[in-house]
Design a protein around this motif. Structure first.
Motif, PDB file in Angstrom:
ATOM      1  N   GLU A 281       0.833  -1.206   0.000  1.00 44.73           N
ATOM      2  CA  GLU A 281       0.000   0.000   0.000  1.00 44.73           C
ATOM      3  C   GLU A 281       0.866   1.253   0.000  1.00 44.73           C
ATOM      4  O   GLU A 281       0.534   2.254  -0.690  1.00 44.73           O
ATOM      5  CB  GLU A 281      -0.921  -0.017   1.218  1.00 44.73           C
ATOM      6  CG  GLU A 281      -2.036  -1.061   1.124  1.00 44.73           C
ATOM      7  CD  GLU A 281      -2.875  -1.117   2.391  1.00 44.73           C
ATOM      8  OE1 GLU A 281      -2.450  -0.487   3.392  1.00 44.73           O
ATOM      9  OE2 GLU A 281      -3.932  -1.775   2.396  1.00 44.73           O
TER      10      GLU A 281
ATOM     11  N   LYS B  37       2.169   1.639  -3.420  1.00 40.45           N
ATOM     12  CA  LYS B  37       1.090   2.104  -4.289  1.00 40.45           C
ATOM     13  C   LYS B  37       0.896   3.615  -4.140  1.00 40.45           C
ATOM     14  O   LYS B  37       0.714   4.332  -5.151  1.00 40.45           O
ATOM     15  CB  LYS B  37      -0.181   1.366  -3.927  1.00 40.45           C
ATOM     16  CG  LYS B  37      -1.406   1.871  -4.681  1.00 40.45           C
ATOM     17  CD  LYS B  37      -2.685   1.241  -4.112  1.00 40.45           C
ATOM     18  CE  LYS B  37      -3.902   1.908  -4.734  1.00 40.45           C
ATOM     19  NZ  LYS B  37      -5.165   1.428  -4.162  1.00 40.45           N
TER      20      LYS B  37
ATOM     21  N   GLU C  83      -2.088  -0.779 -10.653  1.00 41.56           N
ATOM     22  CA  GLU C  83      -3.118  -1.803 -10.799  1.00 41.56           C
ATOM     23  C   GLU C  83      -2.615  -3.163 -10.306  1.00 41.56           C
ATOM     24  O   GLU C  83      -3.346  -3.912  -9.646  1.00 41.56           O
ATOM     25  CB  GLU C  83      -3.539  -1.891 -12.266  1.00 41.56           C
ATOM     26  CG  GLU C  83      -4.305  -0.678 -12.766  1.00 41.56           C
ATOM     27  CD  GLU C  83      -4.664  -0.803 -14.228  1.00 41.56           C
ATOM     28  OE1 GLU C  83      -4.268  -1.834 -14.859  1.00 41.56           O
ATOM     29  OE2 GLU C  83      -5.314   0.117 -14.771  1.00 41.56           O
TER      30      GLU C  83
ATOM     31  N   GLU D  47      -2.553  -3.049  -6.590  1.00 45.38           N
ATOM     32  CA  GLU D  47      -3.899  -3.149  -6.039  1.00 45.38           C
ATOM     33  C   GLU D  47      -4.393  -4.596  -6.047  1.00 45.38           C
ATOM     34  O   GLU D  47      -5.050  -5.044  -5.097  1.00 45.38           O
ATOM     35  CB  GLU D  47      -4.845  -2.259  -6.847  1.00 45.38           C
ATOM     36  CG  GLU D  47      -4.648  -0.765  -6.598  1.00 45.38           C
ATOM     37  CD  GLU D  47      -5.585   0.073  -7.446  1.00 45.38           C
ATOM     38  OE1 GLU D  47      -6.211  -0.495  -8.376  1.00 45.38           O
ATOM     39  OE2 GLU D  47      -5.683   1.290  -7.192  1.00 45.38           O
TER      40      GLU D  47
ATOM     41  N   SER E 240      -5.245  -6.670  -2.729  1.00 47.41           N
ATOM     42  CA  SER E 240      -6.552  -7.310  -2.577  1.00 47.41           C
ATOM     43  C   SER E 240      -6.393  -8.790  -2.210  1.00 47.41           C
ATOM     44  O   SER E 240      -7.119  -9.311  -1.345  1.00 47.41           O
ATOM     45  CB  SER E 240      -7.346  -7.154  -3.879  1.00 47.41           C
ATOM     46  OG  SER E 240      -8.582  -7.808  -3.781  1.00 47.41           O
TER      47      SER E 240
END
Length: 279
Positions: free
Chosen positions: A58, A61, A102, A105, A109
């Motif tokens: 994170e 990101k 992406e 992410e 997830s």
């Protein structure tokens, strides 16, 4: 089943039997509980590691998102300065960063899904551990109560090894005591019956009885002599008129003395006859 298989089976069965005899259920339950707690700690550490990895992604990101904004501004500035080539390069970097975002992410997830599953497993495992802890304490209490009851029962019924030894010792003591009592009673009976003659004397029961009769006769004769002497002394010192009752008593006494003398003569006569027969 081959020889090796049978041998292995026998060895395993013997070991299992020994383990069953030496196993303490309370220790086994405590050990199982500690193992489950260790597993819970491993799950918690796994969740912490997974969460740490997710946080790193994170953070990466967010850095990429900052770069995307930066490249977007660069492209805008380049267009304003009629530098289309710079704008194109900035947009290309922006596109690369967005692709990376992406991908991050997607990874975040997946890590989040794994984290959720691990948290569910951790909660389930923790609930099972608490349930097992309650059952463990209950089983330990039941086992200790049963062990105490068994010990008391063995003590009351004298079935334990130590109590069996005590019981056998008491039985042996009772048998030995009864034997000694029976032997003592037998010796007393034989002694009274004269079955055992005195080993230091050559006299038998008849000889001893005759000696007792002779002794008794001699004592009676001497007693009568003493009585006569005492009576004579009293008559000389203090003459007392005789009454009819006194005369009767004296006659009876004379009769008893004469009877005693006759009895002694008869005994002496029989003894002389017996000695003549023996000679």
């Amino acid at each position: 089943m081959g020889i090796l298989s049978r041998t292995s089976y026998v060895i395993r069965s013997k070991i299992n039997s020994v383990l069953n005899r030496t196993e303490d259920p309370t220790q086994t339950l405590d050990y199982s509980y500690e193992q489950m707690r260790d597993q819970l700690q491993d799950v918690k550490r796994g969740i912490a590691d997974l969460t740490t990895q997710k946080k790193r992604l994170e953070m990466q990101k967010r850095r990429l998102e900052d770069n995307v904004d930066k490249h977007n501004e660069q492209a805008r500035t380049a267009v304003e300065q009629d530098r289309e080539d710079l704008a194109r390069r900035a947009l290309e970097k922006k596109k690369t960063k967005m692709n990376q975002i992406e991908d991050l992410e997607r990874q975040v997830s997946e890590l989040q899904s794994q984290q959720d599953r691990l948290i569910e497993q951790k909660d389930e495992l923790q609930s099972r551990i608490e349930e097992f802890r309650t059952k463990k304490e209950t089983m330990k209490a039941r086992y200790e109560a049963a062990e105490a009851s068994s010990t008391v029962s063995e003590a009351m019924t004298a079935t334990g090894e130590e109590f069996e030894d005590v019981g056998r010792a008491i039985e042996r003591a009772e048998e030995q005591t009864e034997d000694m009592e029976a032997r003592s009673a037998a010796m007393d009976e034989l002694h009274e019956s004269g079955a055992f003659d005195d080993v230091l004397s050559d006299k038998d029961n008849i000889d001893r009885e005759l000696e007792e009769l002779s002794t008794d006769s001699g004592v009676e004769a001497e007693l009568e002599t003493l009585k006569s002497d005492v009576g004579a002394d009293e008559s000389e010192s203090e003459p007392v008129p005789e009454t009819a009752a006194d005369e009767d008593e004296l006659e009876d006494l004379d009769t008893d003395v004469s009877d005693a003398n006759v009895s002694d003569e008869e005994v002496e006569s029989e003894l002389a006859e017996l000695q003549d027969e023996e000679n």
